[in-house]
Design a protein around this motif. Structure first.
Motif, PDB file in Angstrom:
ATOM      1  N   GLU A 318       0.697  -1.164   0.132  1.00 40.34           N
ATOM      2  CA  GLU A 318      -0.033  -0.026   0.197  1.00 40.34           C
ATOM      3  C   GLU A 318       0.892   1.368   0.001  1.00 40.34           C
ATOM      4  N   THR A 319       1.749   1.407   0.708  1.00 39.37           N
ATOM      5  CA  THR A 319       3.007   2.255   0.614  1.00 39.37           C
ATOM      6  C   THR A 319       3.589   2.555  -0.706  1.00 39.37           C
ATOM      7  N   ARG A 320       3.750   1.640  -1.462  1.00 40.02           N
ATOM      8  CA  ARG A 320       4.503   1.709  -2.699  1.00 40.02           C
ATOM      9  C   ARG A 320       3.345   2.126  -3.734  1.00 40.02           C
ATOM     10  N   LEU A 321       1.983   1.835  -3.585  1.00 41.26           N
ATOM     11  CA  LEU A 321       0.965   2.705  -4.250  1.00 41.26           C
ATOM     12  C   LEU A 321       0.829   4.120  -4.131  1.00 41.26           C
ATOM     13  N   GLN A 322       0.957   4.418  -2.862  1.00 44.22           N
ATOM     14  CA  GLN A 322       0.821   5.606  -2.305  1.00 44.22           C
ATOM     15  C   GLN A 322       2.258   6.441  -2.825  1.00 44.22           C
ATOM     16  N   TYR A 329      -2.750  12.393  -4.403  1.00 41.54           N
ATOM     17  CA  TYR A 329      -3.719  11.343  -4.103  1.00 41.54           C
ATOM     18  C   TYR A 329      -3.679  10.891  -2.768  1.00 41.54           C
ATOM     19  N   VAL A 330      -4.785  10.336  -2.138  1.00 40.02           N
ATOM     20  CA  VAL A 330      -4.806   9.963  -0.912  1.00 40.02           C
ATOM     21  C   VAL A 330      -5.399   8.450  -1.141  1.00 40.02           C
ATOM     22  N   THR A 331      -5.149   7.714   0.064  1.00 41.14           N
ATOM     23  CA  THR A 331      -5.823   6.058   0.222  1.00 41.14           C
ATOM     24  C   THR A 331      -7.165   6.541   1.010  1.00 41.14           C
ATOM     25  N   LEU A 332      -8.315   6.354   0.260  1.00 37.13           N
ATOM     26  CA  LEU A 332      -9.490   6.611   0.648  1.00 37.13           C
ATOM     27  C   LEU A 332      -9.777   5.368   1.596  1.00 37.13           C
ATOM     28  N   TYR A 333      -9.585   4.091   0.895  1.00 36.99           N
ATOM     29  CA  TYR A 333      -9.796   2.955   1.738  1.00 36.99           C
ATOM     30  C   TYR A 333      -8.961   1.832   1.283  1.00 36.99           C
ATOM     31  N   SER A 334      -8.587   0.878   2.313  1.00 38.85           N
ATOM     32  CA  SER A 334      -8.164  -0.256   1.865  1.00 38.85           C
ATOM     33  C   SER A 334      -8.691  -1.317   2.781  1.00 38.85           C
ATOM     34  N   SER A 343      -7.183  -1.716  -2.672  1.00 41.09           N
ATOM     35  CA  SER A 343      -6.966  -0.566  -2.123  1.00 41.09           C
ATOM     36  C   SER A 343      -7.680   0.569  -3.156  1.00 41.09           C
ATOM     37  N   VAL A 344      -8.167   1.766  -2.572  1.00 42.07           N
ATOM     38  CA  VAL A 344      -8.840   2.601  -3.387  1.00 42.07           C
ATOM     39  C   VAL A 344      -8.173   4.182  -3.110  1.00 42.07           C
ATOM     40  N   LEU A 345      -7.575   4.696  -4.198  1.00 44.39           N
ATOM     41  CA  LEU A 345      -6.949   6.040  -4.047  1.00 44.39           C
ATOM     42  C   LEU A 345      -7.497   7.062  -4.685  1.00 44.39           C
ATOM     43  N   ILE A 346      -7.729   8.146  -4.274  1.00 46.40           N
ATOM     44  CA  ILE A 346      -8.540   9.274  -4.877  1.00 46.40           C
ATOM     45  C   ILE A 346      -8.009  10.585  -4.945  1.00 46.40           C
ATOM     46  N   ARG A 347      -8.136  11.084  -5.767  1.00 44.31           N
ATOM     47  CA  ARG A 347      -7.533  12.728  -5.978  1.00 44.31           C
ATOM     48  C   ARG A 347      -7.983  13.399  -4.407  1.00 44.31           C
ATOM     49  N   TYR A 583      -0.166   8.544   4.126  1.00 45.91           N
ATOM     50  CA  TYR A 583       0.242   9.777   3.184  1.00 45.91           C
ATOM     51  C   TYR A 583       1.432  10.302   3.414  1.00 45.91           C
ATOM     52  N   LEU A 584       1.702  10.364   4.695  1.00 49.36           N
ATOM     53  CA  LEU A 584       3.183  10.946   5.030  1.00 49.36           C
ATOM     54  C   LEU A 584       4.162  10.032   4.800  1.00 49.36           C
ATOM     55  N   ILE A 585       4.042   8.832   4.728  1.00 48.27           N
ATOM     56  CA  ILE A 585       5.034   7.960   4.566  1.00 48.27           C
ATOM     57  C   ILE A 585       5.310   8.031   3.280  1.00 48.27           C
ATOM     58  N   GLY A 586       4.214   8.063   2.107  1.00 46.76           N
ATOM     59  CA  GLY A 586       4.465   8.085   0.727  1.00 46.76           C
ATOM     60  C   GLY A 586       5.468   9.383   0.383  1.00 46.76           C
ATOM     61  N   ILE A 587       5.208  10.560   1.033  1.00 48.75           N
ATOM     62  CA  ILE A 587       5.672  11.785   0.727  1.00 48.75           C
ATOM     63  C   ILE A 587       7.331  11.617   1.202  1.00 48.75           C
TER      64      ILE A 587
END
Length: 613
Positions: A318-322, A329-334, A343-347, A583-587
């Motif tokens: 999931e971190t790799r996707l983010q 983009y943010v992970t709306l739900y997983s 995993s669902v990611l949305i703007r 989100y923070l980990i991905g950044i």
């Protein structure tokens, strides 16, 4: 509107008694007054005289000391007529209007731009009139006057357009008793009107990004052509909450107005992908080929990725996707069900228009605690369109078609969705089929339907051209045959296939299974879709990712355009919830990788050795 008060030099130049008044040096010069019989006075001039060319100049600024002697409080309480009232009175709307000489002029304000024409003709300087009376002919006076009036009107309209509203030309009341009061009135108007106009001009000059930019939104309209955020009207804020919204469709947070702001054509870009990872711990070094394919010029609005036999570290996946999609983009739900991940990611600017996200699972294996086969469903409403995403892993085996059909039946009956989010069209729903309860359904996964006919026949077809072999292979596809019978995926469609079978490859290679089992290449990984309203879902691209070779399956993805309808806010809203930690980990990962890349480039340049022979 001003032309009705100006003398028509072409029509009114007829003989009338009287002559223009002149100043013979007796007494101080008074405010210039232009009588109504101007045309008659001009017509009596010597027709042989020639006009002397001159450049119009504004009159000198009146002295401000005279205004200080007035009663400030009594003077400020006076109500002056607006420009519209003054113009209406001059045009004959008021029967009690006085003569033009009783109307007190307002001198042009001294700003950086040329002075505009006021409502009174008395602003014409005395020097201009003296020149005209001394040697100007009627025709020359008419040409000069009409030219000056036309240019002044042009300036007036241009100032009005720049200010976003018609220019206000304050008129003085008609009850002014004497010339001294008229002069004081003019001074007071200059004092009160010049400063705001000057500040407005300076504000526009500083707030604009350049000479060609529109004026500042605070100086005129509430809209701005270079602002990144759309303005919010105060009455909208008073009438509803941006967290809970309104129950009315017209003013709802998920209603037509908000939908038109973000999707003027009401079409959303959707990305759906499925991948059987074969339980590999090693992830691809780069997921750009999967999430950001080269065929798409723009990133999508919504990303939904389903995984079967997922890696042991789900959080890392999931971190790799983010990380790949970045901070926009943010992970709306997983959710997960055994080895099934979704995993669902949305703007990030669209998270406010989602309902609460719900999920449900179904296990199709006899031994329920071994959750490698089954289904995972996620549902939510976006604006007024409800979505259901299902990822499944059906029973494997070349001849186990009936078991796969049973897996399908168990899934449509076992997924308990939706729960608290209401159905958008309950009269069209079927209690025995979960796919009938949503406007848009996407079902993707490893369905394990194979190509019948054996390995030898399939390899012979694979040696043909791409276009010919795909159509020939699909004639042996078990899923295509069962869909034609209506025994599976009833009401679903699949985009046209233009890629090679996604199963089964040797890991790290482009060759199909070379082990002793010699499994037949097949289209096991598929993406299906179903729409409650015909034509709401349009497939754009349907392909695989041949460059990702860490599994014996190739990822398969589809790009869609989905029509979104407005909705109401009387549903449980997500209110902007997302996975903040992820989100923070991905950044942080993106930043660290960029630093490493720049350091590598720096070391590469510094290690270069130049030799001189």
């Amino acid at each position: 509107m001003l032309k009705g008060q100006l003398p028509n030099t072409g029509r009114d130049l007829e003989a009338h008694p009287g002559s223009p008044p002149t100043n013979n040096g007796q007494g101080p010069e008074k405010s210039p007054v232009l009588p109504l019989n101007l045309s008659a006075q001009i017509s009596n001039e010597d027709p042989q005289a020639k006009a002397t060319p001159f450049t119009p100049k504004p009159p000198t600024r009146p002295r401000l000391e005279r205004a200080l002697s007035l009663d400030e409080k009594a003077w400020r309480r006076r109500r002056f007529r607006t420009s519209q009232e003054d113009l209406a009175a001059r045009g004959g709307a008021s029967p009690s209007r006085g003569s033009l000489q009783d109307e007190v002029p307002r001198p042009p304000t001294h700003t950086d731009s040329p002075p505009c024409l006021s409502t009174s003709l008395q602003e014409i300087p005395t020097t201009r009139r003296a020149q005209g009376s001394a040697g100007g002919s009627p025709s020359s006076w008419g040409h000069c006057l009409s030219g000056m009036i036309g240019s002044s009107l042009d300036l007036l309209h241009r100032d009005g357009a720049l200010a976003g509203s018609p220019s206000r030309l304050p008129a003085v009341g008609q009850k002014v008793a004497s010339n001294s009061l008229r002069s004081a009135d003019r001074v007071d108007l200059v004092q009160t009107d010049c400063k705001p106009r000057l500040q407005s001009r300076l504000f526009r000059a500083h707030s604009s990004l350049g000479p060609g930019r529109p004026p500042s939104p605070l100086a005129c309209d509430a809209k701005s052509s270079f602002s990144l955020l759309a303005p919010i009207r105060a009455k909208d804020v008073r009438s509803r909450s941006y967290l809970e919204g309104s129950l009315l469709a017209s003013g709802a947070l998920m209603g037509a107005e908000e939908l038109a702001r973000y999707f003027p054509d009401r079409n959303m870009a959707l990305f759906v992908a499925t991948w059987n990872m074969q339980g590999q711990k090693e992830l691809p070094p780069n997921l750009d080929e999967l999430l950001l394919p080269a065929e798409a010029d723009y990133a999508q609005d919504l990303y939904v990725v389903g995984v079967q036999e997922g890696c042991s570290d789900r959080r890392e996946w999931e971190t790799r996707l983010q990380e790949t999609l970045g901070p926009r983009y943010v992970t709306l739900y997983s959710a997960a069900h055994g080895a099934l991940y979704m995993s669902v990611l949305i703007r990030r600017d669209l998270i406010w228009f989602c309902s609460e996200v719900e999920s449900s699972t179904v296990t199709t294996r006899i031994i329920s605690h071994i959750k490698t086969k089954g289904a995972l469903g996620i549902s939510f409403t976006f604006f007024g369109t409800s979505f259901l995403f299902i990822t499944s892993h059906f029973t494997s085996g070349d001849g186990k078609v009936s078991e796969r059909l049973l897996d399908y039946s168990r899934t449509v009956q076992g997924l308990a969705l939706p729960r608290s989010v209401p159905d958008t069209s309950p009269f069209r729903s079927d209690a025995a089929d979960v796919t009938t309860r949503f406007d848009g359904v996407f079902w993707f996964g490893d369905f394990n339907f194979r190509l019948s006919g054996g390995r030898v026949a399939v390899e012979a077809i694979l040696k043909q051209d791409l276009g010919e072999k795909v159509s020939a292979l699909l004639q042996h596809d078990q899923l295509t045959q069962e869909m034609k019978k209506g025994s599976v995926f009833r009401g679903f469609q699949e985009p046209d296939i233009h890629f090679l079978p996604s199963y089964k490859f040797d890991i790290g290679k482009d060759s199909y299974d070379t082990t002793s089992k010699q499994r037949t290449p097949s289209y096991t990984d598929r993406v299906m879709y179903r729409s409650r309203h015909k034509g709401d879902i349009c497939p754009i691209k349907y392909s695989s990712c041949p460059g990702i070779k860490t599994s014996d399956h190739r990822p398969v993805y589809g790009l869609f355009r989905v029509k979104v309808r407005p909705g109401r806010d009387n549903i449980p809203l997500a209110a902007g919830k997302f996975d903040r930690e992820l989100y923070l980990i991905g950044i942080k990962r993106r930043i660290s990788k960029e630093i490493q890349r720049q350091q590598a480039l720096k070391n590469q340049h510094s290690s270069t050795i130049c030799t001189v022979s």
